[in-house]
Design a protein around this motif. Structure first.
Motif, PDB file in Angstrom:
ATOM      1  N   MET A   1      30.376  24.498 -12.614  1.00 15.00           N
ATOM      2  CA  MET A   1      31.310  24.362 -11.495  1.00 15.00           C
ATOM      3  C   MET A   1      32.560  23.626 -11.993  1.00 15.00           C
ATOM      4  N   ILE A   2      33.718  24.197 -11.747  1.00 13.81           N
ATOM      5  CA  ILE A   2      34.957  23.537 -12.169  1.00 13.81           C
ATOM      6  C   ILE A   2      35.369  22.491 -11.140  1.00 13.81           C
ATOM      7  N   LEU A   3      36.304  21.632 -11.517  1.00 15.53           N
ATOM      8  CA  LEU A   3      36.703  20.537 -10.623  1.00 15.53           C
ATOM      9  C   LEU A   3      37.259  21.031  -9.294  1.00 15.53           C
ATOM     10  N   GLU A   4      37.976  22.141  -9.301  1.00 15.03           N
ATOM     11  CA  GLU A   4      38.562  22.647  -8.047  1.00 15.03           C
ATOM     12  C   GLU A   4      37.481  22.877  -6.994  1.00 15.03           C
ATOM     13  N   GLU A   5      36.337  23.343  -7.421  1.00 14.33           N
ATOM     14  CA  GLU A   5      35.251  23.570  -6.471  1.00 14.33           C
ATOM     15  C   GLU A   5      34.750  22.246  -5.894  1.00 14.33           C
ATOM     16  N   TRP A   6      34.754  21.198  -6.697  1.00 15.04           N
ATOM     17  CA  TRP A   6      34.356  19.879  -6.197  1.00 15.04           C
ATOM     18  C   TRP A   6      35.400  19.334  -5.231  1.00 15.04           C
ATOM     19  N   PHE A   7      36.688  19.591  -5.524  1.00 16.72           N
ATOM     20  CA  PHE A   7      37.750  19.170  -4.601  1.00 16.72           C
ATOM     21  C   PHE A   7      37.597  19.888  -3.259  1.00 16.72           C
ATOM     22  N   GLN A   8      37.250  21.169  -3.305  1.00 19.36           N
ATOM     23  CA  GLN A   8      37.038  21.934  -2.072  1.00 19.36           C
ATOM     24  C   GLN A   8      35.843  21.392  -1.291  1.00 19.36           C
ATOM     25  N   LEU A   9      34.787  21.053  -1.995  1.00 17.93           N
ATOM     26  CA  LEU A   9      33.609  20.489  -1.337  1.00 17.93           C
ATOM     27  C   LEU A   9      33.950  19.162  -0.661  1.00 17.93           C
ATOM     28  N   LYS A  10      34.714  18.331  -1.335  1.00 16.00           N
ATOM     29  CA  LYS A  10      35.096  17.033  -0.759  1.00 16.00           C
ATOM     30  C   LYS A  10      35.999  17.249   0.456  1.00 16.00           C
ATOM     31  N   ALA A  11      36.911  18.211   0.396  1.00 14.20           N
ATOM     32  CA  ALA A  11      37.770  18.511   1.551  1.00 14.20           C
ATOM     33  C   ALA A  11      36.916  18.964   2.733  1.00 14.20           C
ATOM     34  N   LYS A  12      35.895  19.772   2.487  1.00 11.74           N
ATOM     35  CA  LYS A  12      34.998  20.207   3.559  1.00 11.74           C
ATOM     36  C   LYS A  12      34.260  19.023   4.164  1.00 11.74           C
ATOM     37  N   GLN A  13      33.870  18.062   3.338  1.00  9.68           N
ATOM     38  CA  GLN A  13      33.216  16.857   3.856  1.00  9.68           C
ATOM     39  C   GLN A  13      34.171  16.083   4.756  1.00  9.68           C
ATOM     40  N   PHE A  14      35.435  15.989   4.351  1.00  7.95           N
ATOM     41  CA  PHE A  14      36.433  15.322   5.181  1.00  7.95           C
ATOM     42  C   PHE A  14      36.600  16.058   6.502  1.00  7.95           C
ATOM     43  N   HIS A  15      36.565  17.386   6.472  1.00 11.86           N
ATOM     44  CA  HIS A  15      36.683  18.183   7.699  1.00 11.86           C
ATOM     45  C   HIS A  15      35.521  17.880   8.646  1.00 11.86           C
ATOM     46  N   CYS A  16      34.328  17.733   8.092  1.00 15.61           N
ATOM     47  CA  CYS A  16      33.152  17.404   8.917  1.00 15.61           C
ATOM     48  C   CYS A  16      33.291  16.035   9.578  1.00 15.61           C
ATOM     49  N   LEU A  17      34.082  15.164   8.954  1.00 16.88           N
ATOM     50  CA  LEU A  17      34.310  13.832   9.508  1.00 16.88           C
ATOM     51  C   LEU A  17      35.494  13.809  10.481  1.00 16.88           C
ATOM     52  N   GLY A  18      36.134  14.983  10.675  1.00 21.41           N
ATOM     53  CA  GLY A  18      37.239  15.075  11.630  1.00 21.41           C
ATOM     54  C   GLY A  18      38.622  15.042  11.007  1.00 21.41           C
ATOM     55  N   TYR A  19      38.714  15.022   9.695  1.00 21.51           N
ATOM     56  CA  TYR A  19      40.010  15.002   9.009  1.00 21.51           C
ATOM     57  C   TYR A  19      40.354  16.425   8.567  1.00 21.51           C
ATOM     58  N   THR A  25      43.819  20.559  -2.309  1.00 22.30           N
ATOM     59  CA  THR A  25      45.014  20.182  -3.081  1.00 22.30           C
ATOM     60  C   THR A  25      45.343  18.714  -2.862  1.00 22.30           C
ATOM     61  N   ASP A  26      45.177  18.237  -1.635  1.00 24.90           N
ATOM     62  CA  ASP A  26      45.399  16.818  -1.340  1.00 24.90           C
ATOM     63  C   ASP A  26      44.412  15.947  -2.110  1.00 24.90           C
ATOM     64  N   ILE A  27      43.162  16.381  -2.159  1.00 24.82           N
ATOM     65  CA  ILE A  27      42.134  15.635  -2.884  1.00 24.82           C
ATOM     66  C   ILE A  27      42.473  15.617  -4.378  1.00 24.82           C
ATOM     67  N   ALA A  28      42.865  16.755  -4.913  1.00 20.53           N
ATOM     68  CA  ALA A  28      43.240  16.826  -6.329  1.00 20.53           C
ATOM     69  C   ALA A  28      44.429  15.915  -6.612  1.00 20.53           C
ATOM     70  N   SER A  29      45.407  15.889  -5.702  1.00 25.24           N
ATOM     71  CA  SER A  29      46.567  15.004  -5.874  1.00 25.24           C
ATOM     72  C   SER A  29      46.146  13.545  -5.927  1.00 25.24           C
ATOM     73  N   PHE A  30      45.180  13.164  -5.087  1.00 26.76           N
ATOM     74  CA  PHE A  30      44.688  11.795  -5.110  1.00 26.76           C
ATOM     75  C   PHE A  30      44.215  11.430  -6.509  1.00 26.76           C
ATOM     76  N   PHE A  31      43.448  12.307  -7.118  1.00 25.15           N
ATOM     77  CA  PHE A  31      42.899  11.987  -8.434  1.00 25.15           C
ATOM     78  C   PHE A  31      43.943  12.068  -9.537  1.00 25.15           C
ATOM     79  N   PHE A  32      44.740  13.122  -9.579  1.00 28.35           N
ATOM     80  CA  PHE A  32      45.671  13.301 -10.686  1.00 28.35           C
ATOM     81  C   PHE A  32      46.907  12.402 -10.593  1.00 28.35           C
ATOM     82  N   GLU A  33      47.311  12.040  -9.376  1.00 23.65           N
ATOM     83  CA  GLU A  33      48.496  11.189  -9.207  1.00 23.65           C
ATOM     84  C   GLU A  33      48.160   9.716  -9.042  1.00 23.65           C
TER      85      GLU A  33
END
Length: 84
Positions: A1-19, A25-33
């Motif tokens: 699994m490449i990192l992009e798939e992990w970023f997508q999974l984390k974004a889905k978790q945020f969506h489940c929490l109401g965000y 892309t926002d998650i990836a920006s957090f890590f790379f920037e």
């Protein structure tokens, strides 16, 4: 699994929490920037572990810092809608 798939999974978790506005892309920006700006973990498994442990508080602290260091001079120039 490449990192992009992990970023997508984390974004889905945020969506489940109401965000719903947070994207992979926002998650990836957090890590790379921010989190990995000076030093990226050496191993893939370490990178995945850090992604999995990301909390909404950590992410929104980063976004708040981005807004505070933005070149906008007035509050009317800043789009806060994506934070809610």
């Amino acid at each position: 699994m490449i990192l992009e798939e992990w970023f997508q999974l984390k974004a889905k978790q945020f969506h489940c929490l109401g965000y719903d506005q947070v994207t992979s892309t926002d998650i990836a920006s957090f890590f790379f920037e921010f989190a990995w700006k000076r030093k990226t973990p050496n191993f893939y498994t370490e990178q995945v572990n850090v992604i999995v442990r990301l909390t909404p508080n950590q992410y929104f602290d980063f976004r708040t810092m981005q807004i505070q260091t933005n070149q906008s001079t007035t509050l009317e120039d800043i789009d806060f809608s994506e934070l809610f």
